[in-house]
Design a protein around this motif. Structure first.
Motif, PDB file in Angstrom:
ATOM      1  N   PRO A  75       0.799  -1.231   0.000  1.00  0.00           N
ATOM      2  CA  PRO A  75       0.000   0.000   0.000  1.00  0.00           C
ATOM      3  C   PRO A  75       0.834   1.285   0.000  1.00  0.00           C
ATOM      4  CG  PRO A  75      -0.724  -1.511   1.728  1.00  0.00           C
ATOM      5  CD  PRO A  75       0.580  -2.013   1.228  1.00  0.00           C
ATOM      6  N   ALA A  76       2.143   1.193   0.247  1.00  0.00           N
ATOM      7  CA  ALA A  76       2.955   2.399   0.388  1.00  0.00           C
ATOM      8  C   ALA A  76       2.905   3.274  -0.857  1.00  0.00           C
ATOM      9  CB  ALA A  76       4.404   2.021   0.708  1.00  0.00           C
ATOM     10  N   GLY A  77       2.953   2.657  -2.040  1.00  0.00           N
ATOM     11  CA  GLY A  77       2.928   3.436  -3.267  1.00  0.00           C
ATOM     12  C   GLY A  77       1.640   4.214  -3.428  1.00  0.00           C
ATOM     13  N   SER A  78       0.500   3.557  -3.222  1.00  0.00           N
ATOM     14  CA  SER A  78      -0.779   4.251  -3.367  1.00  0.00           C
ATOM     15  C   SER A  78      -0.995   5.272  -2.260  1.00  0.00           C
ATOM     16  CB  SER A  78      -1.930   3.233  -3.386  1.00  0.00           C
ATOM     17  OG  SER A  78      -1.953   2.467  -2.203  1.00  0.00           O
ATOM     18  N   LEU A  79      -0.509   4.976  -1.043  1.00  0.00           N
ATOM     19  CA  LEU A  79      -0.589   5.952   0.045  1.00  0.00           C
ATOM     20  C   LEU A  79       0.212   7.202  -0.291  1.00  0.00           C
ATOM     21  CD1 LEU A  79      -0.247   3.708   3.225  1.00  0.00           C
ATOM     22  CD2 LEU A  79      -2.246   5.069   2.578  1.00  0.00           C
ATOM     23  N   SER A  80       1.368   7.020  -0.907  1.00  0.00           N
ATOM     24  CA  SER A  80       2.196   8.152  -1.300  1.00  0.00           C
ATOM     25  C   SER A  80       1.499   8.998  -2.357  1.00  0.00           C
ATOM     26  CB  SER A  80       3.546   7.649  -1.827  1.00  0.00           C
ATOM     27  OG  SER A  80       4.364   8.727  -2.218  1.00  0.00           O
ATOM     28  N   GLU A  81       0.814   8.345  -3.306  1.00  0.00           N
ATOM     29  CA  GLU A  81       0.086   9.076  -4.341  1.00  0.00           C
ATOM     30  C   GLU A  81      -1.077   9.859  -3.756  1.00  0.00           C
ATOM     31  OE1 GLU A  81       0.626   9.417  -7.652  1.00  0.00           O
ATOM     32  OE2 GLU A  81       2.539   8.385  -7.389  1.00  0.00           O
ATOM     33  N   ARG A  82      -1.742   9.296  -2.754  1.00  0.00           N
ATOM     34  CA  ARG A  82      -2.926   9.943  -2.185  1.00  0.00           C
ATOM     35  C   ARG A  82      -2.573  11.042  -1.181  1.00  0.00           C
ATOM     36  NH1 ARG A  82      -4.527   4.676  -3.155  1.00  0.00           N
ATOM     37  NH2 ARG A  82      -6.579   4.427  -4.139  1.00  0.00           N
ATOM     38  N   LEU A  83      -1.629  10.743  -0.277  1.00  0.00           N
ATOM     39  CA  LEU A  83      -1.289  11.679   0.790  1.00  0.00           C
ATOM     40  C   LEU A  83      -0.141  12.606   0.432  1.00  0.00           C
ATOM     41  CD1 LEU A  83      -1.448   9.244   3.856  1.00  0.00           C
ATOM     42  CD2 LEU A  83      -3.253  10.734   2.981  1.00  0.00           C
ATOM     43  N   MET A 195      10.598  19.926   2.583  1.00  0.00           N
ATOM     44  CA  MET A 195      10.228  19.140   1.411  1.00  0.00           C
ATOM     45  C   MET A 195       9.018  19.742   0.699  1.00  0.00           C
ATOM     46  SD  MET A 195      10.765  15.156   2.570  1.00  0.00           S
ATOM     47  CE  MET A 195      10.437  14.544   0.910  1.00  0.00           C
ATOM     48  N   ARG A 196       8.913  19.482  -0.598  1.00  0.00           N
ATOM     49  CA  ARG A 196       7.804  19.966  -1.408  1.00  0.00           C
ATOM     50  C   ARG A 196       6.775  18.856  -1.596  1.00  0.00           C
ATOM     51  NH1 ARG A 196      11.701  21.901  -6.341  1.00  0.00           N
ATOM     52  NH2 ARG A 196      12.959  23.436  -5.174  1.00  0.00           N
ATOM     53  N   ASP A 197       5.558  19.261  -1.898  1.00  0.00           N
ATOM     54  CA  ASP A 197       4.545  18.295  -2.306  1.00  0.00           C
ATOM     55  C   ASP A 197       4.856  17.834  -3.719  1.00  0.00           C
ATOM     56  OD1 ASP A 197       2.095  20.213  -0.569  1.00  0.00           O
ATOM     57  OD2 ASP A 197       2.886  18.251   0.019  1.00  0.00           O
ATOM     58  N   GLU A 198       4.877  16.520  -3.932  1.00  0.00           N
ATOM     59  CA  GLU A 198       5.158  15.974  -5.250  1.00  0.00           C
ATOM     60  C   GLU A 198       3.926  16.078  -6.145  1.00  0.00           C
ATOM     61  OE1 GLU A 198       8.190  14.718  -6.275  1.00  0.00           O
ATOM     62  OE2 GLU A 198       8.880  15.519  -4.356  1.00  0.00           O
ATOM     63  N   PRO A 199       4.101  16.275  -7.467  1.00  0.00           N
ATOM     64  CA  PRO A 199       2.946  16.338  -8.375  1.00  0.00           C
ATOM     65  C   PRO A 199       2.222  15.005  -8.437  1.00  0.00           C
ATOM     66  CG  PRO A 199       4.993  16.235  -9.631  1.00  0.00           C
ATOM     67  CD  PRO A 199       5.378  16.432  -8.185  1.00  0.00           C
ATOM     68  N   ARG A 200       0.903  15.068  -8.531  1.00  0.00           N
ATOM     69  CA  ARG A 200       0.109  13.845  -8.638  1.00  0.00           C
ATOM     70  C   ARG A 200       0.202  13.293 -10.052  1.00  0.00           C
ATOM     71  NH1 ARG A 200      -3.544  12.658  -4.654  1.00  0.00           N
ATOM     72  NH2 ARG A 200      -3.758  14.200  -3.001  1.00  0.00           N
ATOM     73  N   ARG A 201       0.131  11.961 -10.149  1.00  0.00           N
ATOM     74  CA  ARG A 201       0.211  11.298 -11.454  1.00  0.00           C
ATOM     75  C   ARG A 201      -1.131  10.682 -11.809  1.00  0.00           C
ATOM     76  NH1 ARG A 201       5.036  10.092  -9.102  1.00  0.00           N
ATOM     77  NH2 ARG A 201       6.842  10.938 -10.155  1.00  0.00           N
ATOM     78  N   ALA A 202      -1.219  10.266 -13.062  1.00  0.00           N
ATOM     79  CA  ALA A 202      -2.412   9.553 -13.507  1.00  0.00           C
ATOM     80  C   ALA A 202      -2.514   8.223 -12.786  1.00  0.00           C
ATOM     81  CB  ALA A 202      -2.353   9.320 -15.024  1.00  0.00           C
ATOM     82  N   SER A 203      -3.699   7.691 -12.727  1.00  0.00           N
ATOM     83  CA  SER A 203      -3.923   6.399 -12.059  1.00  0.00           C
ATOM     84  C   SER A 203      -3.034   5.326 -12.641  1.00  0.00           C
ATOM     85  CB  SER A 203      -5.384   5.989 -12.210  1.00  0.00           C
ATOM     86  OG  SER A 203      -5.572   4.672 -11.750  1.00  0.00           O
ATOM     87  N   ILE A 204      -2.426   4.540 -11.786  1.00  0.00           N
ATOM     88  CA  ILE A 204      -1.560   3.464 -12.223  1.00  0.00           C
ATOM     89  C   ILE A 204      -2.328   2.475 -13.084  1.00  0.00           C
ATOM     90  CG2 ILE A 204      -0.289   1.439 -11.389  1.00  0.00           C
ATOM     91  CD1 ILE A 204       0.679   3.098  -9.069  1.00  0.00           C
ATOM     92  N   GLY A 205      -3.570   2.228 -12.728  1.00  0.00           N
ATOM     93  CA  GLY A 205      -4.344   1.250 -13.456  1.00  0.00           C
ATOM     94  C   GLY A 205      -4.575   1.643 -14.902  1.00  0.00           C
ATOM     95  N   THR A 206      -4.647   2.964 -15.216  1.00  0.00           N
ATOM     96  CA  THR A 206      -4.890   3.397 -16.584  1.00  0.00           C
ATOM     97  C   THR A 206      -3.617   3.677 -17.330  1.00  0.00           C
ATOM     98  OG1 THR A 206      -5.106   5.691 -15.842  1.00  0.00           O
ATOM     99  CG2 THR A 206      -7.124   4.375 -15.942  1.00  0.00           C
ATOM    100  N   SER A 207      -2.551   4.046 -16.649  1.00  0.00           N
ATOM    101  CA  SER A 207      -1.329   4.425 -17.351  1.00  0.00           C
ATOM    102  C   SER A 207      -0.381   3.263 -17.549  1.00  0.00           C
ATOM    103  CB  SER A 207      -0.608   5.547 -16.579  1.00  0.00           C
ATOM    104  OG  SER A 207      -0.310   5.137 -15.269  1.00  0.00           O
TER     105      SER A 207
END
Length: 394
Positions: A75-83, A195-207
């Motif tokens: 879950p760490a990857g998706s948690l990083s994308e969300r938070l 630290m800066r907020d990282e830019p959000r990416r497209a959903s892993i499931g679609t990209s």
């Protein structure tokens, strides 16, 4: 959005970029993690006596940590994308610092077991999130950056052993849990500031069709390699202080200081791992280090005591710590940006499972048959796995 603190910008050298700030925070994060994680092994002789723990139960404390550490890997990857990586890393520091500090009030095995599980849960996000950040920020230089970053655990280990013994001798084992958790709270605040907020990416499931599962053939040998790394490291790191006291007849203080040779030697091993991999190649680097680690672990019980033990521990530290940064850098380099943290989580989850199972099994082997059989068994399994890695790694 909270902007990163700019007050010390003028103090930075001209070559310093934001990627170096990220590297500094993640490196210090590893030091804080291992100050908290490494407090247990040097305390085990005293902790086991006070709480009445067997070697198998002592091994279960490491297993508890690894259960939490494993559970959060995927879950760490998706948690990083969300938070956001910044918030997630800071929250993890506060979480494991609080769980470790609370151990000072533990009254029995169950209390310590549950708190170590929480420590592992909060610490587990750091590796995949931090190394994914470094891979993206440093690009072609990621091998050296991750190698330097991975020296943090060894510095934390090296500091934790003598600090723990010193706090134990002045106050108590309970105070050691409290004092060594404090740096994590300070770093959490600093991380939020710089630290800066990282830019959000497209959903892993679609990209990325199939997600990380589409890369399983690439990740498999790295997962096996990380499992071997954890097998040797957990056996050596968890039981070396007790081995030195019970098998070699040292005092607790002397064993704590000498056991620090493992992570101390590992600092050089990790910092130089990127350079070694560039020249020898990832397959030879990983398999060579794996084979030598097995031999040096077995020689701990095969060779006589005295100065041989110190030399042996240094050699083991140089080999066992040298190939994990290569695993992380190679894994991250083989994946697209949106899958780096998740892929690293998958690889390290396998290693965590091996570590969780093997630590209690090694403890049970020590209880039933002694250190000699336990260490040589781990060495034999490691040699067999090294051959598998060599045949499957491109």
């Amino acid at each position: 959005m909270v902007r990163p603190y700019q007050g010390f910008m003028g103090l930075r050298p001209g070559w310093w970029g934001y990627e170096h700030t990220v590297l500094l925070v993640t490196w210090l994060g590893w030091i804080c993690i291992y100050l908290v994680k490494s407090v247990v092994p040097p305390l085990l002789p005293v902790l086991s006596t006070e709480l009445g723990l067997s070697h198998a139960e002592a091994g279960l404390l490491e297993t508890a940590y690894l259960i939490g550490y494993i559970a959060v890997k995927m879950p760490a990857g998706s948690l990083s994308e969300r938070l956001g990586a910044r918030r997630l890393l800071a929250a993890s520091m506060v979480g494991y610092g609080a769980a470790s500090a609370a151990t000072m009030w533990a009254r029995g095995f169950t209390d310590v077991f549950m708190l170590r599980l929480l420590v592992g849960l909060f610490q587990g996000v750091h590796l995949p999130v931090a190394n994914a950040l470094l891979s993206e920020r440093f690009g072609a230089r990621q091998g050296r950056a991750i190698g330097f970053n991975e020296s943090g655990p060894n510095i934390g280990n090296t500091l934790a052993y003598p600090l723990t013994v010193s706090i134990l001798s002045v106050w108590s084992w309970r105070a050691a849990f409290l004092v060594l958790s404090l740096p994590a709270f300070a770093l959490a605040g600093a991380a939020l500031l710089v630290m800066r907020d990282e830019p959000r990416r497209a959903s892993i499931g679609t990209s990325h069709r199939g997600g990380v599962r589409g890369y399983w053939r690439v990740l498999l040998p790295y997962a096996v390699a990380h499992g071997v790394y954890n097998l040797v490291l957990r056996a050596a790191f968890t039981f070396t202080p007790s081995f030195l006291v019970e098998y070699r007849g040292m005092t607790v203080a002397a064993a704590g200081v000498l056991a620090a040779a493992l992570p101390l030697a590992g600092i050089l091993a990790k910092v130089s791992s990127g350079f070694v991999a560039e020249r020898a190649g990832k397959r030879l680097s990983i398999c060579g280090a794996t084979t030598l680690s097995a031999l040096f672990l077995a020689s701990l019980v095969a060779l006589p005591g005295g100065s041989y033990v110190a030399i042996n521990l240094v050699a083991l530290g140089l080999t066992v710590y040298s190939f994990s940064p290569i695993i992380y850098a190679s894994t991250a380099a083989s994946l697209p940006p949106g899958l780096k943290a998740t892929g690293l989580g998958a690889v390290t989850m396998v290693g965590g499972v091996v570590g969780a199972v093997s630590t209690s099994l090694v403890g049970a082997l020590i209880d039933g048959y002694g250190y000699a059989l336990a260490f040589t068994t781990v060495a034999g399994v490691t040699l067999a796995a090294s051959a598998v890695i060599y045949l499957t790694l491109d």
